[in-house]
Design an enzyme around this catalytic site. Structure first.
Site, PDB file in Angstrom:
ATOM      1  N   GLN A   1       0.832  -1.243  -0.062  1.00 54.87           N
ATOM      2  CA  GLN A   1       0.015  -0.193   0.044  1.00 54.87           C
ATOM      3  C   GLN A   1       0.682   1.189  -0.008  1.00 54.87           C
ATOM      4  OE1 GLN A   1      -2.974   0.706  -0.366  1.00 54.87           O
ATOM      5  NE2 GLN A   1      -3.886  -1.354  -0.619  1.00 54.87           N
ATOM      6  N   SER A   2       1.866   1.056  -0.671  1.00 58.64           N
ATOM      7  CA  SER A   2       2.923   2.448  -0.683  1.00 58.64           C
ATOM      8  C   SER A   2       2.196   3.706  -1.281  1.00 58.64           C
ATOM      9  CB  SER A   2       4.166   1.799  -1.271  1.00 58.64           C
ATOM     10  OG  SER A   2       4.900   3.062  -1.722  1.00 58.64           O
ATOM     11  N   ASN A   3       2.421   4.787  -0.705  1.00 58.30           N
ATOM     12  CA  ASN A   3       1.943   5.948  -1.334  1.00 58.30           C
ATOM     13  C   ASN A   3       2.990   6.423  -2.263  1.00 58.30           C
ATOM     14  OD1 ASN A   3      -0.575   6.532   0.560  1.00 58.30           O
ATOM     15  ND2 ASN A   3       1.041   6.801   2.100  1.00 58.30           N
TER      16      ASN A   3
END
Ligand SMILES: *Cc1c(COP(=O)(O)O)cnc(C)c1O
Length: 335
Positions: free
Chosen positions: A76-78
């Site tokens: 879920q890396s921004n």
């Protein structure tokens, strides 16, 4: 002091507002004024801190003949989501190496990665940690063999190039401070790969912003981030030898990681709910929620006594809220 910036590409909606939190100050400020630098407003899907770094990183890529960005992060890396969207906007290929098994559901940042057309590989966490350098080399060679040129962008875009993003943001803060009548402040940010903290720490020194920068770590420990800011700063100095020499003093507020990266406590979920209702300001459970909780605890313990103003940098993360929706079940009144 004239600071010569490298070229950047305008991707972020800047300057972002500096907003006063009147009710939060009354409730939690212990006499301090609480402000928030709204870097969650740097864009809609490009929301958050990563786009400030990507303005410089993408310009560097294009100016050096790269046609593909190769980067990595959590599922879920921004940072990966912002890179996927920025790459699509600029016509660059994007390949994401993600740490962790592919989620069963397309949600949050992971959904946006796919919408933006990025190539996505998910790797088992232990394998990823062990092999990430080799994976970068392998994929870079793969693109090279096909006549492409892939630039490796490190985790979070945190390196000497990405540091410029928050060096530049400090110029905005100079003008924000003067408009708001802030003479001296503590600046608090979540720190995860260290680049935002590095840029702010450098920027405060370079622009003589009357402020002290604190990173609240959301993973690892204080020593890790002291070393990371030092090494990113050294990388910046090596890449830009004509930039002024400055001594940086990184400061870390440790003790708020909880159970681990991306695992929030019930208190953090509740604080996110409280602040949403109190100020209409929504934080995320991975970064800004933990950092805000850490800031409030440090205020309560008197850490910032003697200085009226505290500026929290809202580094974004809204898309990390949705995949963690179950954590909010006790915080919101069920319908
Ligand atoms: C990446 C990120 C951070 C941490 O920034 P670093 O520069 O990686 O330390 C903080 N908040 C959000 C929402 C992020 O996505």
């Amino acid at each position: 002091m004239a600071l010569l910036y490298p070229r950047k590409i305008d991707l972020a909606q800047t300057p972002t507002p500096l907003q006063y939190l009147e009710r939060a100050s009354q409730k939690w400020g212990c006499g301090h004024r609480l402000w928030v630098k709204r870097d969650d407003l740097t864009g809609c899907t490009l929301s958050g801190n990563k786009v400030r770094k990507l303005e410089f990183i993408t310009a560097h890529a294009i100016d050096n003949g790269y046609d593909t960005l190769l980067t990595c992060g959590g599922v879920q890396s921004n940072h990966c989501r912002a890179t996927a969207l920025a790459g699509a906007q600029l016509g660059l290929g994007v390949h994401l190496l993600l740490r962790g098994d592919a989620p069963g559901e397309l949600d949050g940042n992971f959904l946006l990665d796919h919408l933006a057309g990025a190539t996505v590989n998910c790797y088992d966490s232990a394998y990823f940690v062990r092999e990430i350098d080799a994976l970068f080399r392998q994929w870079q060679d793969h693109y090279g063999a096909q006549g492409h040129k892939a630039m490796v962008v490190p985790t979070g875009g945190s390196d000497g190039i990405g540091a410029w993003g928050y060096i530049a943001a400090c110029e905005e803060l100079l003008s924000d401070f003067s408009t708001a009548g802030i003479e001296q402040a503590h600046i608090v940010t979540a720190t995860g790969s260290g680049g935002t903290q590095t840029g702010l720490t450098l920027g405060v020194a370079l622009h003589q912003l009357p402020a002290t920068v604190w990173g609240v770590n959301v993973c690892d420990n204080a020593q890790y981030f002291l070393d990371k800011v030092a090494s990113d700063t050294a990388d910046w100095q090596r890449l830009y030898p004509d930039a002024p020499a400055v001594a940086v003093e990184p400061r870390v507020l440790d003790g708020y990681v909880g159970q681990g990266y991306a695992i929030a406590s019930q208190e953090v979920y509740e604080l996110i709910g409280d602040l949403s209702r109190l100020e209409g300001l929504v934080l995320d459970p991975v970064y800004t929620g933990k950092a805000f909780a850490g800031m409030l605890a440090e205020i309560a313990s008197g850490r910032f006594e003697g200085c009226r103003d505290i500026v929290f940098v809202h580094t974004g993360g809204i898309f990390g809220v949705f995949p963690q929706k179950s954590g909010f079940s006790r915080t919101v009144a069920a319908g």
